[in-house]
Scaffold this motif. Sequence first.
Motif, PDB file in Angstrom:
ATOM      1  N   ASP A  20       0.870  -1.174   0.000  1.00 42.10           N
ATOM      2  CA  ASP A  20       0.000   0.000   0.000  1.00 42.10           C
ATOM      3  C   ASP A  20       0.910   1.228   0.000  1.00 42.10           C
ATOM      4  O   ASP A  20       1.457   1.608   1.044  1.00 42.10           O
ATOM      5  N   ASP A  31       0.284   4.377  -0.401  1.00 41.60           N
ATOM      6  CA  ASP A  31      -0.219   5.514   0.378  1.00 41.60           C
ATOM      7  C   ASP A  31       0.164   5.360   1.849  1.00 41.60           C
ATOM      8  O   ASP A  31       0.611   6.306   2.496  1.00 41.60           O
ATOM      9  N   GLU A  32      -0.009   4.162   2.384  1.00 41.56           N
ATOM     10  CA  GLU A  32       0.362   3.895   3.775  1.00 41.56           C
ATOM     11  C   GLU A  32       1.865   4.041   3.971  1.00 41.56           C
ATOM     12  O   GLU A  32       2.322   4.604   4.967  1.00 41.56           O
ATOM     13  N   LEU A  33       2.633   3.567   3.029  1.00 37.08           N
ATOM     14  CA  LEU A  33       4.091   3.689   3.096  1.00 37.08           C
ATOM     15  C   LEU A  33       4.511   5.161   3.112  1.00 37.08           C
ATOM     16  O   LEU A  33       5.375   5.555   3.897  1.00 37.08           O
ATOM     17  N   GLU A  34       3.877   5.962   2.296  1.00 35.16           N
ATOM     18  CA  GLU A  34       4.194   7.391   2.250  1.00 35.16           C
ATOM     19  C   GLU A  34       3.817   8.065   3.578  1.00 35.16           C
ATOM     20  O   GLU A  34       4.575   8.899   4.097  1.00 35.16           O
ATOM     21  N   ARG A  35       2.659   7.693   4.153  1.00 30.98           N
ATOM     22  CA  ARG A  35       2.252   8.265   5.447  1.00 30.98           C
ATOM     23  C   ARG A  35       3.258   7.910   6.543  1.00 30.98           C
ATOM     24  O   ARG A  35       3.609   8.745   7.381  1.00 30.98           O
ATOM     25  N   GLU A  36       3.743   6.676   6.531  1.00 25.05           N
ATOM     26  CA  GLU A  36       4.721   6.262   7.531  1.00 25.05           C
ATOM     27  C   GLU A  36       6.018   7.044   7.386  1.00 25.05           C
ATOM     28  O   GLU A  36       6.628   7.448   8.381  1.00 25.05           O
ATOM     29  N   GLN A  37       6.454   7.249   6.151  1.00 27.30           N
ATOM     30  CA  GLN A  37       7.695   7.979   5.930  1.00 27.30           C
ATOM     31  C   GLN A  37       7.558   9.440   6.348  1.00 27.30           C
ATOM     32  O   GLN A  37       8.495  10.024   6.894  1.00 27.30           O
TER      33      GLN A  37
END
Length: 71
Positions: free
Chosen positions: A49, A51-57
């Motif tokens: 995912d 989008d989730e990876l970008e939010r975590e970063q």
Amino acid sequence: MKFQQTYRPQHGGYVSEFTSFINGYQRQHPDMEKGQQQGWYLLWDKHVDFDELEREQKADVPLKPGSYYYE
């Protein structure tokens, strides 16, 4: 998939002991390839995912120079 020895140019038809063993093992265990594929899917084919990876970063807090995670 059938496992068969293929002609290897410039090798004079030589087949190593290990290759002979693996070819024999594959003939005796035809379900081995299916197990390999299941292992591949289990370990490597994962849904990502982005989008989730970008939010975590973006949520990462940058460290100060010379500091450690656990102080």
